[in-house]
Design a protein around this motif. Structure first.
Motif: not given
Length: 223
Positions: A178-179, A182, A187-189, A191-193, A195-196
């Motif tokens: 995940w890092s 980013q 990453g973006s708002r 896509r974050d979920r 990606l996690k």
């Protein structure tokens, strides 16, 4: 320009991200190859031999494998050096500890540094055990990786070292993937979920896939 990029925090994080993804791709392939042990000694030993003949006749025997090894060593060194230098830079920037620990920091985040050290030590042991046979138990047999793996995981300490390292690997991948996303701007708002979730799935599959090998030996499925 290369020196300027390397000296910057963003540059070091980018090196960490790219080298980490290179190692992640290798780990996925390595896990799949390891699971061939469930198909028997012939299949597993043949796979190990095939790794040394990839690219023939254009590539000489073992050359492709050595190229992969060199790329991996470069990735490991780049990842470790950039991680160490970023850690030292972070300490210099804030020599005093935080009064309150950040509540949102996950266990994986807090143990990334120790996890990296554990994995570094494990890689050294793993190579000395199953590549050179220096610390191998039961008599190392050149060209017979199936028998060597069974020997290693027939000892309690071989199982403990491997399983602890794979748990550390899972935590490292969970946070590191995940890092890296980013750092590389993926990453973006929105896509974050996803990606996690992908990071969690990768960490779980790789941890379970690698641990399946010693478990197979311990339960007698692989013998």
């Amino acid at each position: 320009m290369a020196r300027t990029v390397w000296d910057s925090t963003v540059g070091k994080k980018t090196v960490m991200a790219v080298s980490g993804l290179v190692m992640l791709l290798y780990l996925v392939a390595h896990m799949i190859g390891n699971l061939k042990i469930y198909f028997g000694a012939g299949e597993f030993n043949h796979y190990a031999h095939w790794l040394r003949t990839v690219g023939e006749p254009f590539m000489h025997y073992g050359w492709t494998l050595w190229i992969v090894r060199i790329v991996l060593v470069a990735a490991v060194v780049a990842h470790a050096v950039s991680a160490y230098q970023l850690s030292r830079r972070d300490i210099r920037a804030r020599p005093a500890k935080y009064v309150h620990k950040r509540p949102r920091a996950s266990y994986a985040t807090r143990t990334m540094r120790w996890g990296g050290i554990i994995l570094g030590l494990f890689v050294v042991w793993h190579l000395l055990d199953l590549t050179t046979g220096t610390v191998h138990s039961g008599g190392f047999q050149e060209g017979r990786p199936y028998q060597n793996v069974v020997d290693t995981f027939s000892t309690w300490y071989g199982d403990v070292i491997y399983i602890v390292a794979m748990l550390a690997l899972g935590l490292h991948i969970r946070h590191g993937f995940w890092s890296a996303a980013q750092t590389l701007g993926v990453g973006s708002r929105t896509r974050d979920r996803a990606l996690k979730t992908l990071a969690n799935v990768l960490a779980l599959l790789l941890t379970a896939g690698f641990i399946a090998v010693p478990v197979g030996v311990m339960t007698g499925v692989v013998s």
